[in-house]
Design a protein around this motif. Sequence first.
Motif, PDB file in Angstrom:
ATOM      1  N   ASP A 257       0.854  -1.239   0.008  1.00 66.11           N
ATOM      2  CA  ASP A 257      -0.054  -0.129   0.067  1.00 66.11           C
ATOM      3  C   ASP A 257       0.798   1.085   0.201  1.00 66.11           C
ATOM      4  N   ALA A 258       1.746   1.236   0.751  1.00 66.42           N
ATOM      5  CA  ALA A 258       2.824   2.502   0.855  1.00 66.42           C
ATOM      6  C   ALA A 258       3.573   2.589  -0.384  1.00 66.42           C
ATOM      7  N   GLN A 259       4.108   1.692  -1.019  1.00 65.51           N
ATOM      8  CA  GLN A 259       4.765   1.924  -2.506  1.00 65.51           C
ATOM      9  C   GLN A 259       3.688   2.107  -3.314  1.00 65.51           C
ATOM     10  N   ALA A 260       2.450   1.727  -3.336  1.00 70.53           N
ATOM     11  CA  ALA A 260       1.399   2.304  -4.299  1.00 70.53           C
ATOM     12  C   ALA A 260       1.096   3.787  -4.225  1.00 70.53           C
ATOM     13  N   GLU A 261       1.123   4.109  -2.784  1.00 72.42           N
ATOM     14  CA  GLU A 261       0.806   5.572  -2.552  1.00 72.42           C
ATOM     15  C   GLU A 261       1.821   6.494  -3.225  1.00 72.42           C
ATOM     16  N   ASP A 262       3.211   6.107  -2.783  1.00 72.78           N
ATOM     17  CA  ASP A 262       4.376   6.682  -3.167  1.00 72.78           C
ATOM     18  C   ASP A 262       4.624   6.913  -4.615  1.00 72.78           C
ATOM     19  N   GLN A 263       4.245   5.680  -5.227  1.00 71.92           N
ATOM     20  CA  GLN A 263       4.363   5.854  -6.762  1.00 71.92           C
ATOM     21  C   GLN A 263       3.428   6.650  -7.262  1.00 71.92           C
ATOM     22  N   ALA A 264       2.202   6.675  -6.902  1.00 72.13           N
ATOM     23  CA  ALA A 264       1.185   7.466  -7.487  1.00 72.13           C
ATOM     24  C   ALA A 264       1.428   9.200  -7.070  1.00 72.13           C
TER      25      ALA A 264
END
Length: 452
Positions: A257-264
């Motif tokens: 979830d954190a990686q997806a948020e950072d990527q976005a």
Amino acid sequence: MTNSDSLTIEDISQEIEHALSHDSITLAAKALQSLRSQDVVQLMHRLDFRNRAVVYRLLPKDRALAVFEMLQPRLQADLVHALHDEEVTGVFAEMDPDDRATLLDELPAGVATRLLRNLPESELELTSIVLGYPANSIGRRMSPEFVSAYQDATVAETLIRVRSRIDDAETIYTIPVVNRQRKLVGVLDLSAAMRADHDTSIAEIMDEPYSVPATESAERAAIRCSNLRVLALPVVDDESRLVGILTVDDALSILEDAQAEDQARISGSEPLRRPYLATPVRSIVKSRVVWLLVLAIGATITVQVLEVFEATIEQMVVLSLFVPLLIGTGGNTGNQAATTVTRALAVGDVRPRDVFKVIAREIRVGLTLGLLLGTLGFAITSIFYGVAIGLVIGLTLMSICTLAATVGGGMPLVATKIGVDPAVFANPFITTLVDATGLVIYFLIARAVLGL
């Protein structure tokens, strides 16, 4: 209907979607029986609000619970809104306390209160423990359902204790060891207990304790679990008393979830929090429009810079040809540095106090890249536009790369220091900043070299 034995999962999913689009509920229900729970989840990721609820209602009760627990929290909330109270209540009561707390965060206060009111007393007590911690802390994501061992107990006593809790505990492979005051004093691997003699004391075979405070951020706790390479990480309160555990599967979910948020955010948008096809168009627009407006406003700075140096451009029109090259190179260099440092922050390789070390490294990296690209730019440009223009381009590339790498590497650390998400400060803002300053550097070098 085609024989399901000859169909792939993708074929069956398409058949169900086709049946739903034609309101053929019987055909959809029959095809659904051929899918595993994981495949049903993937199918529901592709469906709209109405058809997702239809598919869920077609599932047997036991499969419905398994599917519900595998869905993203936002999709779970969508189903809660779509289903009747009696359908939701049973599923809600069967969920793990940490998953239940995550779902409650996605629901309106009135719906959440109604669901909590219908919980059995024992489940309400466990859920209340999790809900008592801040929203982004690991206490909110830990499981309060665990089995622990006493340091002064024997292996035989502990194995009996484990067997009595085997159906309720989140995991039994990593067992926290506590004293009689519930303070964490060690960690026991189940395999070590099973190899030891039954009259051996737990204190003799337990490992040194490792833990994380319940108030620690969920992402940092998940990173610690990953770095330790453990199946479960004990969670303790301010007095080192055991209050829960973080299992490796929950840690992986937090990190994803954190990686997806950072990527976005690095790419200039907000995370969707739903699968793409399950996200309403208005939500996608909302996730992107704010950042586009911010970048559009930032781009006006670049326009102002071009206007200031309009006379310089008029004297040497060829200079305008290289503007896209230079601002593109600067933006890409800054983005590379920001992405690298943001990732290093996420995994704990660097900390905000390392800001000067990182800046010093990025100055050297940027200067080296600038020398390489600048030399190449000088050589190629000199062939077509003359040595003077080649020198301008070469010096500008060297300067811009050094500046962009320094800003890109330092800004995420500064953002973390002041309590802002480093991903927010990354690519969009760095690109805008480097574009404007890079053009100023470009035209100042051009004036100095060309005598304009």
